[in-house]
Design an enzyme around this catalytic site. Structure first.
Site, PDB file in Angstrom:
ATOM      1  N   GLY A  13     -12.107 -10.029  -5.600  1.00 50.26           N
ATOM      2  CA  GLY A  13     -13.049 -10.284  -6.260  1.00 50.26           C
ATOM      3  C   GLY A  13     -13.735  -9.245  -6.374  1.00 50.26           C
ATOM      4  N   ARG A  74      -5.962 -10.276  -9.913  1.00 45.14           N
ATOM      5  CA  ARG A  74      -5.336 -10.076  -8.733  1.00 45.14           C
ATOM      6  C   ARG A  74      -3.951  -9.651  -9.356  1.00 45.14           C
ATOM      7  NH1 ARG A  74      -9.336 -12.935  -6.019  1.00 45.14           N
ATOM      8  NH2 ARG A  74      -9.705 -11.393  -4.643  1.00 45.14           N
ATOM      9  N   ASP A 105     -10.010  -4.399   0.901  1.00 39.77           N
ATOM     10  CA  ASP A 105      -8.970  -4.140   1.736  1.00 39.77           C
ATOM     11  C   ASP A 105      -7.874  -4.001   0.516  1.00 39.77           C
ATOM     12  OD1 ASP A 105      -8.735  -6.695   2.410  1.00 39.77           O
ATOM     13  OD2 ASP A 105      -7.691  -5.916   4.008  1.00 39.77           O
ATOM     14  N   THR A 127     -16.680  -5.409  -1.122  1.00 41.52           N
ATOM     15  CA  THR A 127     -16.505  -6.700  -1.725  1.00 41.52           C
ATOM     16  C   THR A 127     -17.745  -7.273  -0.363  1.00 41.52           C
ATOM     17  OG1 THR A 127     -14.968  -8.255   0.307  1.00 41.52           O
ATOM     18  CG2 THR A 127     -15.077  -5.547   0.681  1.00 41.52           C
ATOM     19  N   ASP A 129     -17.090  -9.322   0.988  1.00 37.93           N
ATOM     20  CA  ASP A 129     -17.436  -9.899   2.097  1.00 37.93           C
ATOM     21  C   ASP A 129     -17.604  -8.365   3.702  1.00 37.93           C
ATOM     22  OD1 ASP A 129     -16.222 -12.337   1.815  1.00 37.93           O
ATOM     23  OD2 ASP A 129     -13.685 -11.531   1.805  1.00 37.93           O
ATOM     24  N   ASP A 131     -15.786  -6.163   5.138  1.00 37.81           N
ATOM     25  CA  ASP A 131     -14.590  -6.849   6.475  1.00 37.81           C
ATOM     26  C   ASP A 131     -13.706  -5.405   6.162  1.00 37.81           C
ATOM     27  OD1 ASP A 131     -13.447  -7.069   3.914  1.00 37.81           O
ATOM     28  OD2 ASP A 131     -12.175  -8.891   4.099  1.00 37.81           O
ATOM     29  N   ARG A 173     -13.923 -16.029   4.324  1.00 42.14           N
ATOM     30  CA  ARG A 173     -12.260 -16.780   4.753  1.00 42.14           C
ATOM     31  C   ARG A 173     -11.466 -15.704   6.333  1.00 42.14           C
ATOM     32  NH1 ARG A 173      -8.748 -19.421   1.264  1.00 42.14           N
ATOM     33  NH2 ARG A 173      -7.542 -19.283   2.402  1.00 42.14           N
TER      34      ARG A 173
HETATM   35  P1  ADP Z   1      -9.503  -7.002  -2.454  1.00 41.34           P
HETATM   36  O1  ADP Z   1      -9.181  -6.167  -2.817  1.00 41.34           O
HETATM   37  O2  ADP Z   1     -10.276  -7.856  -3.160  1.00 41.34           O
HETATM   38  O3  ADP Z   1      -9.216  -7.179  -1.013  1.00 41.34           O
HETATM   39  P2  ADP Z   1      -6.709  -8.502  -3.083  1.00 41.34           P
HETATM   40  O4  ADP Z   1      -6.443  -8.829  -1.507  1.00 41.34           O
HETATM   41  O5  ADP Z   1      -7.103  -9.656  -3.720  1.00 41.34           O
HETATM   42  O6  ADP Z   1      -8.018  -8.350  -3.053  1.00 41.34           O
HETATM   43  O7  ADP Z   1      -6.203  -7.575  -3.424  1.00 41.34           O
HETATM   44  C1  ADP Z   1      -6.430  -7.253  -5.041  1.00 41.34           C
HETATM   45  C2  ADP Z   1      -4.833  -6.715  -5.719  1.00 41.34           C
HETATM   46  O8  ADP Z   1      -4.272  -5.323  -5.040  1.00 41.34           O
HETATM   47  C3  ADP Z   1      -3.906  -7.667  -5.367  1.00 41.34           C
HETATM   48  O9  ADP Z   1      -4.249  -8.735  -6.514  1.00 41.34           O
HETATM   49  C4  ADP Z   1      -1.984  -6.711  -6.046  1.00 41.34           C
HETATM   50  O10 ADP Z   1      -2.608  -6.555  -7.490  1.00 41.34           O
HETATM   51  C5  ADP Z   1      -2.915  -5.518  -4.720  1.00 41.34           C
HETATM   52  N1  ADP Z   1      -2.484  -5.428  -3.492  1.00 41.34           N
HETATM   53  C6  ADP Z   1      -3.134  -5.878  -2.473  1.00 41.34           C
HETATM   54  N2  ADP Z   1      -2.550  -5.608  -1.439  1.00 41.34           N
HETATM   55  C7  ADP Z   1      -1.453  -5.017  -1.887  1.00 41.34           C
HETATM   56  C8  ADP Z   1       0.379  -4.419  -1.499  1.00 41.34           C
HETATM   57  N3  ADP Z   1       0.346  -4.586  -0.431  1.00 41.34           N
HETATM   58  N4  ADP Z   1       0.245  -3.156  -1.895  1.00 41.34           N
HETATM   59  C9  ADP Z   1       0.171  -3.250  -3.315  1.00 41.34           C
HETATM   60  N5  ADP Z   1      -0.682  -3.760  -3.886  1.00 41.34           N
HETATM   61  C10 ADP Z   1      -1.556  -4.323  -3.146  1.00 41.34           C
END
Ligand code: ADP
Length: 333
Positions: A13, A74, A105, A127, A129, A131, A173
């Site tokens: 995000g 994403r 994260d 982020t 959030d 978090d 969330r």
């Molecule tokens: P944020 O970084 O804000 O928490 P997301 O959780 O949507 O956002 O993660 C962003 C992107 O990071 C995902 O679309 C994916 O491509 C990558 N990603 C997330 N988790 C993993 C994972 N366990 N292994 C590999 N890539 C990941």
């Protein structure tokens, strides 16, 4: 010897202050004699080779802008070993062997996977959030919380003019940080967050008590996470609707629901977010310059520190119960 090439991407995000971080990474890399490259659309761009060299002028005039000039996305593909293999090949094609990941994260977990494949990765927490553990604040949180507080101030005027109860749903969330800080800062009567169990009947009685004492309007700030079913992680639609209807029925007071939605993400970053982004990003590049890898940068008690990425991801962000109790005391008097 060729100059070391360093990539930067924003992922997950968007958060205000990401641009300030990109600007600092590019200029600090140049300062340290490295060549900065921008990867567009996060891990999606890494898998699809959306990679371009950046220079000092590429990041001119962006410090005051929300969102991210590198775009964010994403990527499901990156979650697969084949996708990550393509990502590493693209990095090699451009001679990039170090990467700064600006995101939350999920983005850091992605970074950790790249790290295992031989790329030097440093994470910069961004982020709304807030978090992420191992940093008191993440980039974008302060701006979001100021936006939310400004919105609640406006809602309060109407609540007070019409003697109404307002349930204001804010983002988060799994994290009640936006609700907590904006609730305390705007004088909310109750703050509902996923981290602390609450009883709606108690909230209703509080509203009735306040009314008896002469307070004819109330603001309840609810994190969207209070509407997430922990069993299967799905959002129960209209949870704030449920809360609002429940309060109206139980108290008999006119109750309205406002879901703030996406106004919470963007907008010009606050001074706090610009400074935090600049400091975290500067230290991220410094770590790469020193040959470090697999770390995240955080600010704890106003000091910039680095943490092992794997360790940081395994920690749970502590909820600020002091703020929570303070808000409860102030709203119950
Ligand atoms: P944020 O970084 O804000 O928490 P997301 O959780 O949507 O956002 O993660 C962003 C992107 O990071 C995902 O679309 C994916 O491509 C990558 N990603 C997330 N988790 C993993 C994972 N366990 N292994 C590999 N890539 C990941």
């Amino acid at each position: 010897m060729n100059k070391r090439r360093i990539g930067v991407l924003t992922s997950g995000g968007d958060a205000s202050g990401m641009n300030a971080a990109i600007r600092t990474i590019v200029r600090t890399a140049i300062h340290y004699g490295m060549e900065p490259y921008g990867i567009f659309r996060g891990y999606h761009g890494l898998v699809h080779n959306e990679i371009e060299p950046l220079n000092s002028r590429s990041v001119s005039g962006i410090i005051q802008r929300g969102g991210t000039i590198l775009k964010s996305a994403r990527s499901e593909e990156f979650m697969t070993p084949e996708g990550r293999k393509k990502a590493v090949e693209n990095l090699k094609k451009h001679g990039i062997d170090a990467l700064v990941v600006i995101g939350g994260d999920g983005s850091f977990r992605g970074g950790l996977e790249l790290q295992k494949l031989g790329c030097d990765v440093i994470g910069v927490p961004a982020t709304i959030d807030n978090d992420i553990a191992c940093t008191d604040y993440s980039i974008g949180f302060d701006t979001a919380v100021n936006t939310v507080t400004d919105a609640i101030n406006k809602i309060r005027d109407t609540a007070s003019s019409h003697d109404r109860v307002y349930v204001v749903e804010v983002m988060g969330r799994h994290s009640g940080y936006i609700a907590l800080y904006s609730g305390l800062a705007s004088g909310a009567d109750a703050i509902l967050v996923p981290e602390v169990p609450f009883n709606l009947d108690k909230v209703c009685n509080q509203i009735i008590d306040a009314n008896k004492k002469g307070k004819t309007h109330s603001i309840i700030v609810a994190a969207e996470g209070v509407g997430v079913d922990p069993e299967n992680n799905t959002k129960i639609e209209s949870h704030s609707m449920y809360i609002g209807n429940y309060i109206q029925q139980k108290t008999g007071y006119e109750t309205r629901i406002t879901i703030l939605g996406h106004i919470q993400r963007g907008g010009a970053p606050t001074v706090r977010d610009r400074c935090l982004a600049s400091r975290l990003a500067y230290h991220a590049v410094e770590l790469i310059y020193q040959g470090e890898s697999g770390k995240m940068i955080g600010e704890v008690d106003k000091v910039i520190k680095s943490w092992d990425l794997e360790y940081a991801l395994a920690q749970k962000k502590q909820f600020n119960l002091e703020y929570y109790h303070l808000s409860n005391i102030l709203s119950s008097i």
